[in-house]
Every structure is written in structure tokens, then in C-alpha cells.
Design a protein around this motif. Structure first.
Motif, PDB file in Angstrom:
ATOM      1  N   ALA A 135       0.853  -1.191   0.000  1.00  0.00           N
ATOM      2  CA  ALA A 135       0.000   0.000   0.000  1.00  0.00           C
ATOM      3  C   ALA A 135       0.885   1.236   0.000  1.00  0.00           C
ATOM      4  O   ALA A 135       1.704   1.398   0.921  1.00  0.00           O
ATOM      5  N   PRO A 136       0.799   2.106  -1.010  1.00  0.00           N
ATOM      6  CA  PRO A 136       1.676   3.282  -1.097  1.00  0.00           C
ATOM      7  C   PRO A 136       1.651   4.122   0.177  1.00  0.00           C
ATOM      8  O   PRO A 136       2.696   4.634   0.599  1.00  0.00           O
ATOM      9  N   GLU A 137       0.494   4.238   0.809  1.00  0.00           N
ATOM     10  CA  GLU A 137       0.408   5.059   2.024  1.00  0.00           C
ATOM     11  C   GLU A 137       1.261   4.475   3.150  1.00  0.00           C
ATOM     12  O   GLU A 137       1.916   5.210   3.888  1.00  0.00           O
ATOM     13  N   GLU A 138       1.260   3.134   3.258  1.00  0.00           N
ATOM     14  CA  GLU A 138       2.054   2.489   4.307  1.00  0.00           C
ATOM     15  C   GLU A 138       3.538   2.633   4.010  1.00  0.00           C
ATOM     16  O   GLU A 138       4.352   2.926   4.894  1.00  0.00           O
ATOM     17  N   VAL A 139       3.875   2.439   2.719  1.00  0.00           N
ATOM     18  CA  VAL A 139       5.285   2.553   2.327  1.00  0.00           C
ATOM     19  C   VAL A 139       5.755   3.989   2.523  1.00  0.00           C
ATOM     20  O   VAL A 139       6.884   4.240   2.954  1.00  0.00           O
ATOM     21  N   LYS A 140       4.873   4.919   2.235  1.00  0.00           N
ATOM     22  CA  LYS A 140       5.185   6.342   2.404  1.00  0.00           C
ATOM     23  C   LYS A 140       5.562   6.640   3.865  1.00  0.00           C
ATOM     24  O   LYS A 140       6.556   7.315   4.142  1.00  0.00           O
ATOM     25  N   ALA A 141       4.779   6.074   4.777  1.00  0.00           N
ATOM     26  CA  ALA A 141       5.034   6.293   6.207  1.00  0.00           C
ATOM     27  C   ALA A 141       6.386   5.698   6.596  1.00  0.00           C
ATOM     28  O   ALA A 141       7.166   6.312   7.348  1.00  0.00           O
ATOM     29  N   ARG A 142       6.668   4.528   6.033  1.00  0.00           N
ATOM     30  CA  ARG A 142       7.952   3.883   6.345  1.00  0.00           C
ATOM     31  C   ARG A 142       9.118   4.735   5.829  1.00  0.00           C
ATOM     32  O   ARG A 142      10.132   4.904   6.489  1.00  0.00           O
ATOM     33  N   LEU A 143       8.923   5.257   4.613  1.00  0.00           N
ATOM     34  CA  LEU A 143       9.990   6.084   4.017  1.00  0.00           C
ATOM     35  C   LEU A 143      10.242   7.318   4.858  1.00  0.00           C
ATOM     36  O   LEU A 143      11.391   7.709   5.096  1.00  0.00           O
ATOM     37  N   ARG A 144       9.192   7.942   5.322  1.00  0.00           N
ATOM     38  CA  ARG A 144       9.320   9.150   6.142  1.00  0.00           C
ATOM     39  C   ARG A 144      10.140   8.857   7.398  1.00  0.00           C
ATOM     40  O   ARG A 144      11.014   9.615   7.785  1.00  0.00           O
ATOM     41  N   GLU A 145       9.827   7.713   7.964  1.00  0.00           N
ATOM     42  CA  GLU A 145      10.491   7.325   9.199  1.00  0.00           C
ATOM     43  C   GLU A 145      11.966   7.036   8.944  1.00  0.00           C
ATOM     44  O   GLU A 145      12.842   7.467   9.678  1.00  0.00           O
ATOM     45  N   ARG A 146      12.200   6.347   7.836  1.00  0.00           N
ATOM     46  CA  ARG A 146      13.557   5.883   7.541  1.00  0.00           C
ATOM     47  C   ARG A 146      14.450   6.998   6.986  1.00  0.00           C
ATOM     48  O   ARG A 146      15.624   7.075   7.325  1.00  0.00           O
ATOM     49  N   LEU A 147      13.830   7.874   6.126  1.00  0.00           N
ATOM     50  CA  LEU A 147      14.648   8.884   5.453  1.00  0.00           C
ATOM     51  C   LEU A 147      14.776  10.179   6.250  1.00  0.00           C
ATOM     52  O   LEU A 147      15.612  11.024   5.958  1.00  0.00           O
ATOM     53  N   GLY A 148      13.912  10.350   7.224  1.00  0.00           N
ATOM     54  CA  GLY A 148      14.013  11.525   8.082  1.00  0.00           C
ATOM     55  C   GLY A 148      13.537  12.805   7.444  1.00  0.00           C
ATOM     56  O   GLY A 148      12.384  12.896   7.027  1.00  0.00           O
ATOM     57  N   ASP A 149      14.446  13.781   7.288  1.00  0.00           N
ATOM     58  CA  ASP A 149      14.047  15.139   6.902  1.00  0.00           C
ATOM     59  C   ASP A 149      13.732  15.285   5.403  1.00  0.00           C
ATOM     60  O   ASP A 149      14.387  16.029   4.681  1.00  0.00           O
ATOM     61  N   VAL A 150      12.760  14.541   4.941  1.00  0.00           N
ATOM     62  CA  VAL A 150      12.321  14.669   3.528  1.00  0.00           C
ATOM     63  C   VAL A 150      10.797  14.739   3.502  1.00  0.00           C
ATOM     64  O   VAL A 150      10.127  14.395   4.475  1.00  0.00           O
ATOM     65  N   ASP A 151      10.300  15.198   2.355  1.00  0.00           N
ATOM     66  CA  ASP A 151       8.854  15.114   2.096  1.00  0.00           C
ATOM     67  C   ASP A 151       8.616  13.925   1.189  1.00  0.00           C
ATOM     68  O   ASP A 151       9.363  13.714   0.217  1.00  0.00           O
ATOM     69  N   VAL A 152       7.622  13.127   1.524  1.00  0.00           N
ATOM     70  CA  VAL A 152       7.263  11.981   0.668  1.00  0.00           C
ATOM     71  C   VAL A 152       5.807  12.165   0.255  1.00  0.00           C
ATOM     72  O   VAL A 152       4.940  12.398   1.100  1.00  0.00           O
ATOM     73  N   PHE A 153       5.594  12.084  -1.036  1.00  0.00           N
ATOM     74  CA  PHE A 153       4.238  12.234  -1.564  1.00  0.00           C
ATOM     75  C   PHE A 153       3.874  11.045  -2.437  1.00  0.00           C
ATOM     76  O   PHE A 153       4.757  10.482  -3.111  1.00  0.00           O
ATOM     77  N   THR A 154       2.625  10.691  -2.437  1.00  0.00           N
ATOM     78  CA  THR A 154       2.186   9.775  -3.488  1.00  0.00           C
ATOM     79  C   THR A 154       2.159  10.601  -4.777  1.00  0.00           C
ATOM     80  O   THR A 154       2.165  11.838  -4.723  1.00  0.00           O
ATOM     81  N   ARG A 155       2.104   9.907  -5.895  1.00  0.00           N
ATOM     82  CA  ARG A 155       2.107  10.625  -7.178  1.00  0.00           C
ATOM     83  C   ARG A 155       0.930  11.613  -7.222  1.00  0.00           C
ATOM     84  O   ARG A 155       1.079  12.761  -7.635  1.00  0.00           O
ATOM     85  N   GLN A 156      -0.212  11.120  -6.764  1.00  0.00           N
ATOM     86  CA  GLN A 156      -1.424  11.939  -6.785  1.00  0.00           C
ATOM     87  C   GLN A 156      -1.257  13.190  -5.915  1.00  0.00           C
ATOM     88  O   GLN A 156      -1.605  14.302  -6.329  1.00  0.00           O
ATOM     89  N   GLU A 157      -0.659  12.993  -4.743  1.00  0.00           N
ATOM     90  CA  GLU A 157      -0.477  14.130  -3.827  1.00  0.00           C
ATOM     91  C   GLU A 157       0.451  15.191  -4.413  1.00  0.00           C
ATOM     92  O   GLU A 157       0.170  16.381  -4.339  1.00  0.00           O
ATOM     93  N   PHE A 158       1.565  14.711  -5.010  1.00  0.00           N
ATOM     94  CA  PHE A 158       2.522  15.683  -5.541  1.00  0.00           C
ATOM     95  C   PHE A 158       1.947  16.391  -6.777  1.00  0.00           C
ATOM     96  O   PHE A 158       2.182  17.587  -6.993  1.00  0.00           O
ATOM     97  N   SER A 159       1.159  15.626  -7.536  1.00  0.00           N
ATOM     98  CA  SER A 159       0.490  16.202  -8.711  1.00  0.00           C
ATOM     99  C   SER A 159      -0.455  17.319  -8.250  1.00  0.00           C
ATOM    100  O   SER A 159      -0.439  18.436  -8.787  1.00  0.00           O
ATOM    101  N   GLU A 160      -1.253  17.016  -7.244  1.00  0.00           N
ATOM    102  CA  GLU A 160      -2.215  18.009  -6.742  1.00  0.00           C
ATOM    103  C   GLU A 160      -1.505  19.210  -6.117  1.00  0.00           C
ATOM    104  O   GLU A 160      -1.951  20.349  -6.273  1.00  0.00           O
ATOM    105  N   ARG A 161      -0.404  18.947  -5.436  1.00  0.00           N
ATOM    106  CA  ARG A 161       0.349  20.035  -4.799  1.00  0.00           C
ATOM    107  C   ARG A 161       0.882  20.998  -5.856  1.00  0.00           C
ATOM    108  O   ARG A 161       0.771  22.216  -5.704  1.00  0.00           O
TER     109      ARG A 161
END
Lengths: 228, 374
Positions: B213-239
Motif C-alpha cells: 500500500a503506497p500510504e504504508e510505504v510512504k510512512a515507512r519512508l518518512r520514518e527511515r529517510l528523516g528530513d524529507v517530504d514523501v508524496f504519493t504521485r497523486q499528492e505531488f500532482s495536486e500540490r
């Protein structure tokens, strides 16, 4: 014989601001099938109001209006159009034809309103146009016709629904005398032949030659019937 | 359809033409404005939407696609080691200078991607291939910008940020929201063209595995990568869309223009349909007097409006597509998806029927006794 239209004790009062204007004051009138009646009187005497009440497009303030014995003052607004369509034919001073329709379509229109459009309506419209002498003008539009022709189309339209009563408001006012006589002749002849009652409102004394009776109105009262 | 409705429409051709002109005017205005809005909306996030990446990783605070801050390359490897991620690529996006063969300079947005996976790369190639970008100093541009970039033919030599570049491919329909064209190249080339350090990137584009699930992986990435922004494709597109369309005000301007077009069109249509009804008021009075029910009279008026809408829609869409065709060479893309054409049809019907209902109100109050008054 049952009257085509029977008026008893009809009053009509209009509200004109704070003042009530009395247009009819206790009118009694019977018109039999096949009978021709002319309403005469000065302007403001109540002729057109009486015609409108007989045609079910105006309600009396008080009194009884019966068409073929049926009391119509008790009917709802929703029921009145059907009564007009079924029992009343109108001929107007300004013809009131539909400019986008041909003569034949104008004549057939009441049948379309009654849900009887189609070949039968067209055949019947053509036959009535024949009867009013407009065989060759069936496809003409009002803009292409003379006043006399337009009024003949209006008469054919008034007759197509086989109404019990035909109400004509100043049918010759917009016509020259020759055309006017022709129109009145056709109206009288066809209504007699079909047994329709005709009520004509007119200022033209010559029209009295085409009716059985003249009724004089003054100040909303019948002041003198006169047989012809 | 009642005979009278049909005949009324066709009888007064001049009035019908005026009614149709009003409807056509409204439709063209609304289609063009909304088409521009959609075109701009799609253009702002087109690279993101076509990236094929499930997740976009960027330095904190990124507002929109074209401007990102450098990230350490290490983030790529951390992302690759995160459960649920099956592949990840670096992507550079940066404004830089392009010098045409005639020496003139212009700005471009260099997009450096991995040609082997194509993530974040171009689409709709009409000449050349992504493989050609594996060669050093090669770029792909959109055919629309050829003239502006001075690209007369494939193989044209230009300079980007004072480095040699050769155009090896052309795309179709990849327009940027701004007037600055995208120039696609390999990540390696882009490092040179944008003077970016070798161990840096702007984005990391990650793909998740089947079932993840992209949302779950996104949360893991945030935790692991620290000071970054992680977006799903849809979120970054909308942003990105939101930034360009609303933060800059450009989208609001387009929407307001579309709304004004709609309002002006409605007023014109309402006025002409109302005038048509008023013009026939005496006839409607006669109809009521001779025994037509209110519903019959309304059906005549409403059906006239419906047929005006149908005819106006046909002509209006034809005119709108004509204008769109003529504007193909212009800077703005006007996109009219089928959903918009369907919505415009509904809107036209609504506009015309509403206008007719306003005039129906006038007929409702009509006293049949009027027919006896001269």
C-alpha cells in the motif's frame, strides 16, 4: 330545448385599487343551439366581460353560468381549459392566428390540443377551409392573407372542435364592409348548418342582419332584447 | 414536440439566429476558458502524472515540481532498502540557460532522468528514442518549442549551461505551464547541465511492489529517510497544480473568466429566450383562451428552449473546436475531454431551460381574457 349557454343573475365586479368597478349587474341570458345573438351597447357596458364569462375565461363574482346544462362556476381553474376546448369556439377581432402556422395548421390546432393531431385533423381542417372558401389558401401563413381570409381561418378554427357555442368579439372591426359581410355570412351559415349557438359582440348595426336576436347592454345590465 | 414549438423556432429565423448566436457565444466562451483551465492543470503536473512512480521523495518544503532543493544521493539507497519499494530512480529538475545555434539565449527546465527505466522521462516521442539519451550530451525537446529553441532538425547542436548538447528526439504535446520548455536528458547529462554535485539529486522516484500500500510505504519512508517530504504521485500532482493554479492566482483568473463567460452567456441566452417568449405572449394568451392547458403552453416554451440548446450546442462546440484548432500554435494548450463536452451539454440545456422557465413565469400570470383586449 336545453340552452347551449345559460346565464343567471351574473354579476362581475373588478377591483380597481380602492374602488370596486361593477361591470355586470345581474345579467340573465339564454342562447339556444343554432341561435345567433348579437350583444350591443356602448363602450364599458359589459359586452366583452359577458362574452368572457360565457367563454369560461372569466369567472363571475356571483351568479350561475351553465353550458349545456353544466354549471361551470364551480369548476376549478384546471378544468376550465378543457371546457373551453370542448364547448367553446372563439373568433377574435384581431384574428389571433399563429403566424408561424399555415392556415391548415391554425385550423387544426384545437384538435392537436385535444390530442387528436394527425391525418384526421388535417382532413377535417381542409374540409372546413373548403367550407369557408379558402381551399387554395390552406398552405398560406397569416402574413400572406388578407384580413377577410384570416377571419375565415379563425372561424374554421372556432368550428373544428364542434363546440356548442361560438363567441365572436367584434369579428368585423378590422375588416372592410364587403369582407365583414362575407365573414358574418360564413359564420352564420356554418353555425346554423352545424347547430352551433353564436354570440357576436359588435358595434356594427349591419351585423344584426346575421343574427336572430340583438341584446342591448348598458351599465352591466340587459336593457332590451330585440328579435330580428 | 408540439407543432407550434417547431414552427415558432423556424418561422422567425432572425430571432432564432440571435438566440443561437447567444448560446454559441456562451458555449465558446465557457469551453475555451474551461479548456484552458484543464489544459493548464494537466500541463502543470504532466511530468509527475506520466512518471510511473508511486512515490515522490523530495527535500522538505518543496512546493511544486519545477523548484526542488538538492537531496543527498544516500536517500536513494535508503529508499531502495525500505520494505515495499521495488525500484527507485533519481531525478533532476532545474532551470538553466539554453543557447540556440544563432547565439540567442533562453531559459529551459532540464529534466534529468534514468533512460533505462524512463521514470520521470518524456512520453509521446515522435522522433528518436529514450535509448538515444544514454549517449553523452543528448537531449529531447517537444516539437512545439522547436522554433523557440532554434532546433531546425534532429541532431541540432546547442549549448546548455555552456555545455554542448545535441537534440536526438522530439516529443508531441509536452508543454510546461510556464513559457519555459522542458528539456529531457539523462540524469548523468543533467548533472552537468545544471551544475549539480554528483552525489545529489532533486527527487527520488520510487515504485512500490505489488500488494504494497503506497500510504504504508510512504510512512515507512518518512520514518527511515528523516528530513524529507514523501508524496504519493497523486499528492505531488495536486500540490503542484494547486501551487500554479491557486497560489500564483493564474487558475483563479481562468476560473473567474470561465464563470464570467458562463454568466454573460446565461444573461444573453436568458434575454433572447425571454424576448422570444414575450414576442409570442399574445399567441400564448390565445392558446390558453382556446383551451390549451398550462402544461401544453409550457411544453411549447420549454421545447423551443431545448431545441435551441441542442442546435446552439452543436454549433457552439463546432465553433469552439474551430477556435481550439486555430490556437494550436499558440502557447496555451486547450484541452476538452469528453467529460467537459458532456458537462457543457448539460449546462447548455440547464441554461436554456432555466431561461425559458423565467419566461414561463410570465406566461403563467397571463390572463386569457387579455385576448379580448386590443
Amino acid at each position: 330545448m336545453e340552452a347551449a349557454v345559460s346565464i343567471r343573475g351574473v354579476h362581475k365586479t373588478y377591483d380597481a385599487g380602492a374602488v370596486a368597478v361593477s361591470a355586470l349587474n345581474g345579467v340573465d341570458l339564454d342562447v339556444r343551439p343554432g341561435e345567433g345573438v348579437m350583444l350591443m351597447g356602448p363602450s364599458g357596458s359589459g359586452k366583452t366581460t359577458l362574452l368572457s364569462i360565457m367563454g369560461c375565461i372569466l369567472r363571475p363574482t356571483r351568479g350561475s353560468v351553465r353550458i349545456r346544462g353544466r354549471e361551470i362556476t364551480v369548476l376549478s381553474e384546471r378544468e376550465l381549459p378543457r371546457i373551453r376546448l370542448r364547448h367553446v369556439g372563439f373568433v377574435f377581432q384581431s384574428f389571433n392566428l399563429f403566424r408561424a402556422l399555415t392556415a391548415e395548421e391554425n385550423v387544426a390546432l384545437p384538435l392537436e390540443l385535444a390530442g387528436k393531431a394527425g391525418r384526421e385533423a388535417r382532413v377535417r381542417a381542409r374540409s372546413l377551409l373548403d367550407a369557408v372558401g379558402l381551399t387554395k389558401r390552406a398552405q398560406a401563413r397569416p402574413g400572406e392573407m388578407s384580413g377577410g381570409e384570416k377571419q375565415r381561418v379563425a372561424i374554421a378554427r372556432a368550428l373544428i372542435g364542434e363546440p356548442d357555442i361560438i363567441l365572436a368579439d367584434e369579428p368585423t372591426a378590422a375588416l372592410d364592409s364587403v369582407a365583414g359581410r362575407g365573414v358574418l355570412g360564413v359564420l352564420r351559415e356554418l353555425s346554423l348548418a352545424q347547430g352551433r349557438a353564436v354570440v357576436i359582440v359588435s358595434h356594427d348595426n349591419r351585423a344584426s342582419a346575421f343574427v336572430d336576436r340583438v341584446v342591448y347592454l348598458e351599465d352591466g345590465r340587459i336593457v332590451g332584447p330585440e328579435g330580428t | 414536440m408540439p407543432l407550434l414549438a417547431r414552427r415558432n423556432l423556424l418561422y422567425d429565423k432572425a430571432r432564432f439566429a440571435v438566440t443561437l448566436a447567444g448560446i454559441v457565444f456562451a458555449i465558446v466562451l465557457v469551453v475555451i476558458q474551461l479548456g484552458l483551465f484543464i489544459g493548464f492543470t494537466v500541463a502543470t503536473s504532466a511530468v509527475i502524472d506520466h512518471s510511473g512512480a508511486d512515490l515522490w521523495i523530495a527535500a522538505k518544503g518543496v512546493q511544486y515540481f519545477e523548484v526542488a532543493f538538492p537531496l543527498s544521493e544516500r536517500k536513494l539507497y535508503l529508499a531502495l532498502g525500505t520494505p515495499g519499494i521495488v525500484s527507485a530512480d533519481k531525478l533532476i529538475v532545474r532551470f538553466t540557460a539554453w543557447r540556440r545555434p544563432d547565439g540567442a539565449e533562453t531559459n529551459v527546465v532540464v529534466v534529468g532522468f534514468n533512460p533505462a527505466t524512463g521514470a520521470g522521462g518524456p512520453w509521446n516521442l515522435i522522433a528518436g528514442s529514450l535509448r538515444d539519451l544514454e549517449i553523452a550530451d543528448t537531449v529531447v525537446v517537444d516539437e512545439f518549442y522547436r522554433q523557440g529553441l532554434g532546433v531546425r532538425e534532429l541532431g541540432e547542436q546547442v549549448e546548455i549551461n555552456n555545455r554542448r548538447a545535441r537534440v536526438v528526439g522530439l516529443t508531441r504535446g509536452i508543454r510546461s505551464f510556464t513559457t519555459t520548455p522542458f528539456v529531457f536528458t539523462s540524469f548523468k547529462n543533467a548533472l552537468n547541465y545544471t551544475s549539480t554535485a554528483e552525489d545529489q539529486t532533486m527527487y527520488v522516484l520510487a515504485r512500490t511492489g505489488p500488494g504494497a500500500a503506497p500510504e504504508e510505504v510512504k510512512a515507512r519512508l518518512r520514518e527511515r529517510l528523516g528530513d524529507v517530504d514523501v508524496f504519493t504521485r497523486q499528492e505531488f500532482s495536486e500540490r503542484t497544480r494547486h501551487y500554479w493554479l491557486f497560489t500564483t492566482g493564474a487558475g483563479i483568473a481562468l476560473l473567474v473568466a470561465a464563470l464570467v463567460g458562463l454568466m454573460v452567456g446565461c444573461v444573453v441566452v436568458a434575454q433572447t429566450i425571454y424576448a422570444t417568449t414575450v414576442d409570442h405572449l399574445r399567441e400564448f394568451g390565445t392558446l390558453k383562451a382556446i383551451g390549451a392547458s398550462n402544461s401544453y403552453v409550457y411544453s411549447v416554451i420549454v421545447q423551443q428552449a431545448v431545441w435551441s440548446a441542442v442546435a446552439g450546442y452543436g454549433l457552439g462546440m463546432g465553433a469552439a473546436f474551430g477556435v481550439i484548432r486555430l490556437s494550436r500554435g499558440a502557447g496555451a494548450a486547450i484541452l476538452v475531454p469528453w467529460q467537459l463536452t458532456a458537462a457543457i451539454f448539460g449546462l447548455t440545456l440547464l441554461m436554456c431551460v432555466t431561461a425559458s422557465l423565467v419566461s414561463v413565469h410570465r406566461v403563467t400570470r397571463l390572463d386569457p381574457a387579455e385576448v379580448f383586449r386590443e
